[in-house]
Enzyme design. Structure first.
Site, mmCIF file in Angstrom:
data_model
loop_
_atom_site.group_PDB
_atom_site.id
_atom_site.type_symbol
_atom_site.label_atom_id
_atom_site.label_comp_id
_atom_site.label_asym_id
_atom_site.label_seq_id
_atom_site.Cartn_x
_atom_site.Cartn_y
_atom_site.Cartn_z
ATOM 1 N N ARG A 1 0.825 -1.210 0.000
ATOM 2 C CA ARG A 1 0.000 0.000 0.000
ATOM 3 C C ARG A 1 0.864 1.266 0.000
ATOM 4 N NH1 ARG A 1 -4.501 0.747 4.591
ATOM 5 N NH2 ARG A 1 -2.631 0.873 5.853
ATOM 6 N N VAL B 1 -9.557 1.693 -4.500
ATOM 7 C CA VAL B 1 -8.974 0.388 -4.154
ATOM 8 C C VAL B 1 -7.998 0.490 -2.968
ATOM 9 C CG1 VAL B 1 -9.274 -0.447 -6.494
ATOM 10 C CG2 VAL B 1 -7.122 0.577 -5.855
ATOM 11 N N GLU B 2 -7.661 -0.639 -2.406
ATOM 12 C CA GLU B 2 -6.761 -0.757 -1.244
ATOM 13 C C GLU B 2 -7.177 0.185 -0.113
ATOM 14 O OE1 GLU B 2 -2.587 -1.123 -1.680
ATOM 15 O OE2 GLU B 2 -2.737 -2.241 -3.548
ATOM 16 N N GLY B 3 -8.469 0.188 0.201
ATOM 17 C CA GLY B 3 -8.987 1.062 1.248
ATOM 18 C C GLY B 3 -9.508 2.333 0.619
#
Ligand SMILES: Cc1cc2nc3c(=O)[nH]c(=O)nc-3n(C[C@H](O)[C@H](O)[C@H](O)COP(=O)(O)OP(=O)(O)OC[C@H]3O[C@@H](n4cnc5c(N)ncnc54)[C@H](O)[C@@H]3O)c2cc1C
Length: 843
Positions: free
Chosen positions: A380, A502-504
């Site tokens: 991330r 995406v990714e949170g």
């Protein structure tokens, strides 16, 4: 005299708190002063109340130092209260909170960041092998990428590109050499993604995903030796294409609530009855799924028959499923907006897998969430931030160039004050984003797994990218809007929501994760307190709580005093690690760090467990933490770069903007304080002389904009690491025209001065001829002006398509041929006549 003695008394106490003198030493100092003043009374008229006050303070503090006493009267009573008000955390929340490490974020929470420590961290660098890979295969790959062909015509990467990516090891950047991987540093991983993203988003995402959180990362940390030996070489060589499926229709942001399940049972595998799991899942949005050969899957395991123990619900678990396993539904595509990387759903019903398909084997059942959270930070902090920074760099480079090439009212549009503002924001934000990217990569390469900083980076770089691209679109006007091979902004613009989500997803990341996780992980005492009260209430827990509580009280008092004194002295009381005008920024940051730490504590004390639901407050406090981090990163970068004077406008804009954002976010918290009257009081204490930060001045804005409008070292440094095309393509033509326009500028100015008319791409031929004949410019200059104007006309042009393009495309699809006609506006410098049906964008 009374006032003087009172001042001595108060300042002695304030200084002890300001410098965080430990309790026992403070008691010794106060006892010493009591004794000294008692003796001095024989020589000076020291009033009795003054001596007594010191004595009383010494005794009171001594009381706090006697632990059994303070436990009896204070901490044991607060222990039960704490247990009640502490937010109740689910296992998944706790595992997420506890994952990873803390780094510079802890210094920012301390109220007293140790700047020298930050500046001592190594400057970012790449090994020779990494640099060679970037100059070699990465550059080569960029050259192979034709954005229009990929996005509009093929809606996929060409087969040659897929092949190249696999063969050159692009999927193996995080895999160790012993398994055939490239084993790159975080810096190199980021540099590859950033460069690719500046050439084509689809290629960047395709490369980024296997190098981020997924089968490779999970296997390296948690796989059995057998799994590692089998899969890692296959992943490194591209024989296996991985994807990782976490998200379900029911569980998006709240991924821990996934309904996908695995039931422990026996089943047949390779002709034998073995223990395993019967899996049922329904996942969506999974990147690379349509082409994946290896499916990483997260699901919740249940053991209704007690085959592996007493517990029925064993928790979230990760397994690797070959995509050709009978019954696995995979291959359909979703079509994300603005990019055509492979993304799609996968489903399966009652599919039996043996236990050794679980990542790490049977003993890792139930540890999936912890594994994911522990491994999340690295990917991330690298992938999406690098993508975001690439967007900022691209916007800086191309928008600066375009704003210099494009003239209106006979002036390059970048010189108008109104355009300077967005142009400056693009440059300033890019400097800031890239600084944060670089600093976070330093942490990763030092072996940290900074959970909070990775969330900050993911949020900040993707949000700033969005703002940069929006500003770039505004400055490009119609040129940014008309789609076609000549438009280099439309795809990054369309694709913006992807990295935001995406990714949170960003709203959640800002309003819940950054401060929520930050305050628990990076705060020096809170996690200790939470851990002490969350278990069994025995004497050990009470002692641990007592220690943490009194450390916390000292820390809060100190931050209040530091906020007040730094406010009263304009931060002059605190040292800076450098000399010069920018030393003041370090001091102001130290002050804001203290204010932030104090206000955070005050809010937590007033709200207790309810804080979890106050996302607007949490979001504002997250903004403070974000900008404290960004400002630190910019200062570090400036030193690492050798303090180049030419970069000062960028640093100045970034710092002044970040400090202003911090101040305004703090004000936002105080205006919405849980107890309004306390909010006003705290505001008066922390901003005793009003608000210190005003934001960037117009002079700074102009200076930054001018850096983007010319070729110079600062612009080169700002945009370093992205792909710069020298081909005859959309971006290559902008670079070429920009260079020519700058070279031709003196001659064009001479023509304007002599002939009282500005040169443009419609009138240049006549003007150049007259100016050459009258000796205003040389033949060489005339050629330069011609080339510049011709190149400008090409850049300004937009694409045109036949009216029935859709019909042409479907006819082509039916006959399996590609017939997409594109015509650019005619070159106005050429003698060609305009054809009917062709339009110039200027008309
Ligand atoms: C192109 C693309 C690629 C993806 N790739 C993968 C992949 O490879 N593997 C995978 O497993 N998943 C993948 N995802 C899924 C991605 O991680 C999810 O889309 C993301 O987690 C958000 O879930 P959602 O879309 O269901 O949004 P929702 O959860 O429905 O959220 C909608 C909005 O509500 C906000 N929100 C939700 N809860 C809160 C809260 N408590 N406080 C504040 N705001 C909140 C969110 O921030 C968001 O703005 C991908 C998604 C996309 C679009």
């Amino acid at each position: 005299m009374t006032a003087l003695f009172l001042a001595i008394l108060v300042f002695s106490l304030l200084l002890l708190a300001y410098y965080r003198i430990p309790l026992l030493i403070s008691i010794a100092i106060l006892a010493g002063l009591t004794f000294a003043f008692t003796e001095l009374r024989h020589f000076y008229p020291i009033p009795g109340w003054f001596r007594w006050s010191f004595g009383i303070m010494t005794v009171s503090l001594a009381g706090f130092a006697i632990k059994p006493l303070r436990r009896l009267f204070i901490s044991n009573r607060l222990f039960s209260l704490y247990r009640k008000v502490m937010p109740k955390l689910s296992t998944t929340e706790r595992e997420a909170l506890e994952a990873g490490t803390v780094w510079w974020d802890a210094e920012l929470f301390s109220g007293k960041p140790r700047w020298r420590r930050l500046l001592r961290q190594p400057a970012p660098s790449l090994t020779d092998a990494e640099q060679e890979f970037i100059d070699g295969p990465v550059e080569e790959l960029c050259l192979m990428l034709d954005d229009w062909e990929i996005s509009d015509e093929l809606q996929d990467l060409p087969e040659a590109v897929w092949q190249f990516i696999r063969e050159k090891g692009f999927f193996s950047m995080i895999i160790p050499k012993e398994y055939g991987g490239l084993d790159f540093s975080a810096q190199a991983n980021s540099a590859v993604v950033m460069k690719l993203a500046s050439a084509n988003l689809t290629a960047a995402v395709t490369v980024m995903v296997p190098n981020s959180l997924g089968p490779g990362e999970l296997l390296m940390h948690y796989g059995t030796e057998e799994q590692r030996k089998y899969y890692l070489p296959r992943l490194a060589s591209g024989q296996d294409i991985p994807c990782f499926a976490l998200t379900s229709p029911l569980a998006g942001s709240d991924a821990g609530a996934m309904p996908d399940r695995g039931i422990v049972c026996t089943g047949e595998y390779n002709g034998e009855q073995v223990l395993g799991l019967k899996l049922t899942w329904n996942k969506r949005y999974i990147t690379l799924a349509p082409v994946a050969t290896l499916l990483g899957l997260a699901f919740r395991v249940f053991d209704p028959d007690g085959l592996v123990g007493d517990k029925k619900d064993l928790g979230i678990t990760c397994a690797l499923i070959p995509a050709d396993t009978p019954g696995v539904e995979i291959g359909n595509r979703h079509m994300p907006v603005g990019a055509v990387f492979m993304n799609g759903p996968t489903r399966g019903t009652d599919i039996f897998i043996p236990m050794d398909w679980v990542i790490g084997g049977q003993e890792r059942i139930g540890q999936g969430w912890r594994m994911l959270m522990q491994s999340l930070a690295a990917g991330r902090a690298i992938s999406l931030p690098s993508l975001g920074v690439a967007g900022g760099k691209l916007a800086s480079m191309l928008t600066g160039a375009y704003a210099r090439i494009r003239t209106q009212f006979d002036v390059p549009i970048g010189y108008f004050g109104g355009v300077e503002e967005p142009l400056c924001r693009i440059g300033g934000r890019t400097y800031r984003m890239d600084s944060a990217r670089r600093l976070t990569l330093i942490a990763l390469d030092l072996g940290e797994k900074p959970g909070v900083l990775s969330a900050i980076n993911k949020y900040e770089q993707t949000e700033s990218n969005r703002l940069c691209i929006l500003d770039a679109m505004d400055i490009h006007g119609g040129k940014g809007i008309i789609q076609g091979p000549n438009n280099y902004l439309a795809r990054p613009y369309q694709a913006l929501p992807i990295s935001i989500t995406v990714e949170g997803a960003n709203i959640l990341t800002r309003s819940m994760i950054i401060f929520g996780q930050g305050v628990i992980r990076a705060h020096p005492c809170l996690l200790k307190e939470m851990n002490a009260v969350s278990g069994i209430a025995n004497s050990q827990a009470r002692r641990a709580f007592d220690n943490a509580l009194f450390e916390h009280i000292g820390y809060t008092i100190s931050n209040l005093v530091r906020s007040l004194l730094l406010g009263l002295t304009g931060s002059r009381m605190t040292p800076a690690p450098v000399r010069g005008p920018h030393a003041a920024w370090y001091r102001t940051l130290t002050r804001f760090s203290a204010v932030f730490a104090f206000i955070s504590d005050a809010v937590l004390v007033l709200l207790g467990g309810k804080f979890k639901f106050k996302e607007k407050l949490s979001g504002r406090l997250a903004d403070v933490l974000i900008h404290l981090y960004l400002a630190s990163a910019m200062l570090k970068r400036f030193e690492d770069d050798g303090r180049p004077a030419i970069d000062l406008p960028l640093l100045t804009w970034g710092m002044e903007d970040s400090l202003y954002q911090i101040q305004q976010s703090l004000l936002g918290v105080l205006r919405n304080f849980p107890v309004p009257v306390l909010g006003r009081l705290v505001r008066w204490l922390v901003f005793p002389f009003g608000l210190p930060c005003k934001g960037p001045s117009d002079i700074t804005v102009k200076a930054v904009a001018r850096l983007l409008l010319s070729e110079n070292e600062a612009r080169d440094r700002l945009t370093a690491g992205i792909y710069i095309s020298d081909k005859d393509d959309a971006t290559g033509r902008v670079h070429k025209a920009f260079h020519l326009v700058l070279k031709a500028a003196p001659a064009e100015q001479a023509i304007k001065n002599a002939l009282q008319e500005s040169v443009n791409f419609e009138n240049y031929e006549g003007l150049v001829r007259r100016a050459t004949e009258s000796g205003v410019i040389t033949e060489e200059q005339a050629t330069m002006v011609r080339l510049a104007q011709q190149a400008s006309a090409i850049v300004i042009a937009v694409d045109e398509f036949p009216f029935d393009r859709a019909a042409a495309v479907s006819a082509a699809a039916a006959t399996d041929t590609v017939v997409v006609q594109m015509e650019t506006a005619p070159d106005p410098g050429s003698d060609q006549e305009q054809q009917p049906g062709q339009q110039q964008e200027l008309n």
